[in-house]
Write a protein that holds these residues in place. Structure first.
Motif, PDB file in Angstrom:
ATOM      1  N   ALA A 338     -10.992  13.615 -11.903  1.00 56.62           N
ATOM      2  CA  ALA A 338     -11.738  14.446 -10.966  1.00 56.62           C
ATOM      3  C   ALA A 338     -11.184  14.228  -9.562  1.00 56.62           C
ATOM      4  N   ALA A 339     -10.874  15.318  -8.871  1.00 55.41           N
ATOM      5  CA  ALA A 339     -10.273  15.247  -7.545  1.00 55.41           C
ATOM      6  C   ALA A 339     -11.360  15.067  -6.496  1.00 55.41           C
ATOM      7  N   THR A 340     -11.773  13.822  -6.297  1.00 47.49           N
ATOM      8  CA  THR A 340     -12.808  13.487  -5.324  1.00 47.49           C
ATOM      9  C   THR A 340     -12.317  12.373  -4.412  1.00 47.49           C
ATOM     10  N   GLU A 341     -13.074  12.099  -3.367  1.00 46.56           N
ATOM     11  CA  GLU A 341     -12.731  11.025  -2.433  1.00 46.56           C
ATOM     12  C   GLU A 341     -12.516   9.701  -3.154  1.00 46.56           C
ATOM     13  N   ASN A 342     -13.218   9.514  -4.245  1.00 48.28           N
ATOM     14  CA  ASN A 342     -13.130   8.248  -4.949  1.00 48.28           C
ATOM     15  C   ASN A 342     -11.790   8.049  -5.651  1.00 48.28           C
ATOM     16  N   LEU A 343     -10.976   9.086  -5.727  1.00 44.36           N
ATOM     17  CA  LEU A 343      -9.650   8.948  -6.331  1.00 44.36           C
ATOM     18  C   LEU A 343      -8.591   8.550  -5.313  1.00 44.36           C
ATOM     19  N   LEU A 344      -8.922   8.580  -4.027  1.00 47.16           N
ATOM     20  CA  LEU A 344      -7.991   8.131  -3.006  1.00 47.16           C
ATOM     21  C   LEU A 344      -7.687   6.649  -3.184  1.00 47.16           C
ATOM     22  N   ASP A 345      -6.488   6.248  -2.783  1.00 47.65           N
ATOM     23  CA  ASP A 345      -6.072   4.841  -2.842  1.00 47.65           C
ATOM     24  C   ASP A 345      -6.188   4.272  -4.248  1.00 47.65           C
ATOM     25  N   ARG A 346      -5.704   5.029  -5.202  1.00 50.65           N
ATOM     26  CA  ARG A 346      -5.649   4.583  -6.594  1.00 50.65           C
ATOM     27  C   ARG A 346      -4.204   4.655  -7.081  1.00 50.65           C
ATOM     28  N   SER A 347      -3.936   3.910  -8.126  1.00 47.32           N
ATOM     29  CA  SER A 347      -2.670   4.028  -8.831  1.00 47.32           C
ATOM     30  C   SER A 347      -2.973   4.384 -10.279  1.00 47.32           C
ATOM     31  N   ILE A 348      -2.466   5.528 -10.727  1.00 49.48           N
ATOM     32  CA  ILE A 348      -2.665   5.934 -12.104  1.00 49.48           C
ATOM     33  C   ILE A 348      -1.685   5.139 -12.973  1.00 49.48           C
ATOM     34  N   GLU A 349      -2.221   4.314 -13.863  1.00 44.06           N
ATOM     35  CA  GLU A 349      -1.414   3.434 -14.706  1.00 44.06           C
ATOM     36  C   GLU A 349      -1.548   3.886 -16.162  1.00 44.06           C
ATOM     37  N   VAL A 359       3.966  -1.587 -22.651  1.00 41.00           N
ATOM     38  CA  VAL A 359       5.057  -0.954 -21.919  1.00 41.00           C
ATOM     39  C   VAL A 359       4.465   0.161 -21.062  1.00 41.00           C
ATOM     40  N   SER A 360       5.004   0.329 -19.859  1.00 40.80           N
ATOM     41  CA  SER A 360       4.510   1.370 -18.963  1.00 40.80           C
ATOM     42  C   SER A 360       5.078   2.720 -19.367  1.00 40.80           C
ATOM     43  N   LEU A 361       4.210   3.722 -19.411  1.00 41.69           N
ATOM     44  CA  LEU A 361       4.633   5.106 -19.631  1.00 41.69           C
ATOM     45  C   LEU A 361       4.568   5.921 -18.344  1.00 41.69           C
ATOM     46  N   GLY A 362       4.051   5.325 -17.298  1.00 39.97           N
ATOM     47  CA  GLY A 362       3.950   6.024 -16.025  1.00 39.97           C
ATOM     48  C   GLY A 362       3.074   5.235 -15.073  1.00 39.97           C
ATOM     49  N   ALA A 363       3.435   5.249 -13.797  1.00 42.92           N
ATOM     50  CA  ALA A 363       2.638   4.582 -12.766  1.00 42.92           C
ATOM     51  C   ALA A 363       2.887   5.297 -11.456  1.00 42.92           C
ATOM     52  N   SER A 364       1.827   5.775 -10.836  1.00 37.99           N
ATOM     53  CA  SER A 364       1.996   6.548  -9.613  1.00 37.99           C
ATOM     54  C   SER A 364       0.742   6.461  -8.752  1.00 37.99           C
ATOM     55  N   PRO A 365       0.910   6.221  -7.437  1.00 41.16           N
ATOM     56  CA  PRO A 365      -0.251   6.281  -6.545  1.00 41.16           C
ATOM     57  C   PRO A 365      -0.692   7.713  -6.346  1.00 41.16           C
ATOM     58  N   THR A 366      -1.960   7.911  -6.100  1.00 37.95           N
ATOM     59  CA  THR A 366      -2.476   9.261  -5.914  1.00 37.95           C
ATOM     60  C   THR A 366      -2.148   9.782  -4.520  1.00 37.95           C
ATOM     61  N   PHE A 367      -1.890  11.082  -4.426  1.00 34.44           N
ATOM     62  CA  PHE A 367      -1.731  11.778  -3.152  1.00 34.44           C
ATOM     63  C   PHE A 367      -2.530  13.057  -3.309  1.00 34.44           C
ATOM     64  N   LEU A 368      -3.673  13.118  -2.656  1.00 34.26           N
ATOM     65  CA  LEU A 368      -4.737  14.018  -3.070  1.00 34.26           C
ATOM     66  C   LEU A 368      -5.070  15.065  -2.027  1.00 34.26           C
ATOM     67  N   HIS A 369      -5.166  16.326  -2.468  1.00 30.31           N
ATOM     68  CA  HIS A 369      -5.576  17.431  -1.610  1.00 30.31           C
ATOM     69  C   HIS A 369      -7.058  17.706  -1.837  1.00 30.31           C
ATOM     70  N   LEU A 370      -7.868  17.459  -0.807  1.00 32.27           N
ATOM     71  CA  LEU A 370      -9.314  17.614  -0.941  1.00 32.27           C
ATOM     72  C   LEU A 370      -9.868  18.761  -0.105  1.00 32.27           C
ATOM     73  N   TYR A 382      -7.037  16.428 -10.754  1.00 29.45           N
ATOM     74  CA  TYR A 382      -5.775  15.805 -10.357  1.00 29.45           C
ATOM     75  C   TYR A 382      -5.054  15.387 -11.630  1.00 29.45           C
ATOM     76  N   SER A 383      -3.842  15.879 -11.825  1.00 32.48           N
ATOM     77  CA  SER A 383      -3.164  15.687 -13.102  1.00 32.48           C
ATOM     78  C   SER A 383      -1.801  15.045 -12.901  1.00 32.48           C
ATOM     79  N   LEU A 384      -1.470  14.076 -13.761  1.00 31.47           N
ATOM     80  CA  LEU A 384      -0.191  13.386 -13.705  1.00 31.47           C
ATOM     81  C   LEU A 384       0.468  13.431 -15.076  1.00 31.47           C
ATOM     82  N   PRO A 385       1.749  13.838 -15.156  1.00 34.21           N
ATOM     83  CA  PRO A 385       2.429  13.884 -16.454  1.00 34.21           C
ATOM     84  C   PRO A 385       3.004  12.526 -16.833  1.00 34.21           C
ATOM     85  N   PHE A 386       3.339  12.350 -18.090  1.00 38.08           N
ATOM     86  CA  PHE A 386       4.086  11.178 -18.536  1.00 38.08           C
ATOM     87  C   PHE A 386       4.856  11.542 -19.791  1.00 38.08           C
TER      88      PHE A 386
END
Length: 438
Positions: A338-349, A359-370, A382-386
């Motif tokens: 969910a694209a909310t303020e609470n997703l700021l300053d997170r890393s999707i692991e 094993v890591s399949l993806g790791a990325s900090p969020t950059f969010l348009h609110l 907010y969607s991230l591929p892997f």
């Protein structure tokens, strides 16, 4: 509208023309890498002068207007990310050229793999491109060794398909945005961490010039029909021209070539970094697919939880554990929050686990348009591929153990003790293809 050749011959900048969007081709801009430039290089001097002049203005050609344009209208987390940012950057070049008289000004690009630290001409406190609001220690940070920087999940410039590389419509980032782009915003910090302020830092423009260079490299390796017709037919608007004019609607299909916008790069991205050749039996050069099966898995997010997981089917695991080098393994998926303020300053692991191994399949900090309201492209999750391939065989081993893909949104500020981000869905497609070497 005809090109004003008299003005061009007088040495003025190439202009963004408002009626029937086009750029004059009377001069050729060459974007050069930061590692080849110094504080006295023409393009660095012009950038500093242009930014200073724009900061003194309050009209359409002001520095703040460019940041507002990006904050309100910039396309993120979808397949228009690349063309939208290409157009904003191309227009800014022309504003700076017009204001400073540096007619062939081209935005330098900063490639954190090629030039592992920020260039001194943006970090020195007396440098025209200095910005004091950056992360502590960033001036000497080795970006090539920092967190997220060596992710194996960035764009594969020789093999990624369109959606994998560029993203999906209406929502869903591509690899180039989700990985190669996001982590620079997080590591530079300060203004760059927030979409509402990112374009105020000159590093933003150096970074996006490099992102655009990655697209130019991928584009050069593709067939002419790689772009979907409904994507090329889209239009983008709202950009400010060299004289402060509205430049009208731009068809995405008309901005695929950098030369058509009046610029090139001194050299393209070193694509072998992202390409590993297949290793088959002596004399073999390729694997020919013979047929296969696709397994699809999905986990819905639970209220108040950021963790989601799916387990690979036992049938698929048995085939992979019995695999020889004729089995082709292709895993592709996406995670949504969910694209909310609470997703700021997170890393999707995103991780795959088996018998205590991970094993890591993806790791990325969020950059969010609110931003609310005007931009439908930002109303979805907010969607991230892997993705993964044969390399997971080393993880799953030959024992009969379950294999699970787990995703979590790690809080980069754990002391704040915020509630978890809200997971929406985890989707995974696993394709096992029988093949033969030829």
């Amino acid at each position: 509208m005809k090109i004003d050749r008299r003005r061009a011959l007088a040495g003025a900048a190439m202009l963004g023309l408002g009626a029937g969007p086009a750029f004059s081709q009377t001069a050729r801009r060459v974007r050069r890498g930061a590692s080849s430039l110094s504080a006295t290089s023409d393009d660095v001097v012009a950038f500093g002068e242009g930014m200073a002049l724009m900061k003194r203005r309050s009209d359409a050609r002001s520095w703040s207007r460019q940041n507002t344009l990006h904050a309100r209208n910039g396309q993120h987390n979808n397949g228009l990310f690349l063309p939208w940012h290409r157009l904003q950057l191309a227009h800014l070049e022309r504003i700076i050229a017009e204001l400073t008289g540096h007619a062939a000004f081209a935005m330098p690009y900063w490639d954190a793999q090629e030039h592992q630290t920020l260039p001194s001409w943006v970090t020195g406190t007396d440098a025209p491109l200095y910005e004091r609001q950056r992360a502590q220690g960033v001036d000497t940070l080795d970006f090539s060794a920092a967190r997220w920087a060596r992710s194996p999940h960035v764009s594969r410039l020789t093999s990624d398909g369109f959606e994998t590389f560029a993203g999906r419509l209406p929502d869903g980032a591509g690899m180039v945005e989700g990985y190669g782009h996001n982590f620079i915003h997080e590591l530079v910090g300060g203004l760059m961490k927030r979409l509402a302020t990112a374009a105020n830092d000159p590093v933003f423009w150096l970074h996006h010039a490099n992102v655009d260079r990655v697209w130019a490299t991928w584009h050069a390796r593709q067939a002419a029909n790689v772009y979907p017709a409904d994507w090329t037919a889209r239009t983008l608007a709202g950009f400010v021209g060299a004289r402060g004019e509205d430049t009208g609607d731009w068809r995405v299909g008309d901005v695929l070539e950098t030369r058509s916008l009046g610029y090139t790069y001194d050299h393209l991205f070193p694509f072998p970094v992202f390409s590993a050749p297949d290793a088959g039996p002596p004399g073999a050069t390729r694997r020919e697919p013979l047929g296969g099966v696709v397994y699809r898995m999905r986990a819905e997010g639970e209220a108040g939880r950021d963790r989601m997981s799916v387990s690979l089917p036992a049938e698929a695991l048995a085939r992979m554990r019995a695999a020889d080098d004729t089995l082709m393994i292709s895993g592709a998926g996406s995670v949504a929050y969910a694209a909310t303020e609470n997703l700021l300053d997170r890393s999707i692991e995103i991780r795959m686990t088996c018998a205590g191994r991970t094993v890591s399949l993806g790791a990325s900090p969020t950059f969010l348009h609110l931003v609310e309201g005007e931009h439908a492209g930002h109303r979805g999750a907010y969607s991230l591929p892997f993705r993964f391939g044969e390399e997971v065989l080393n993880l799953i081993g030959d024992q009969d153990q379950p294999v699970t893909v787990v995703v979590a949104a790690e809080d980069l500020d754990p002391d704040s003790r915020r509630p978890p981000a809200q997971g929406v869905a985890l989707d995974l497609s696993l394709t096992l293809t029988e093949s033969r070497w030829a």
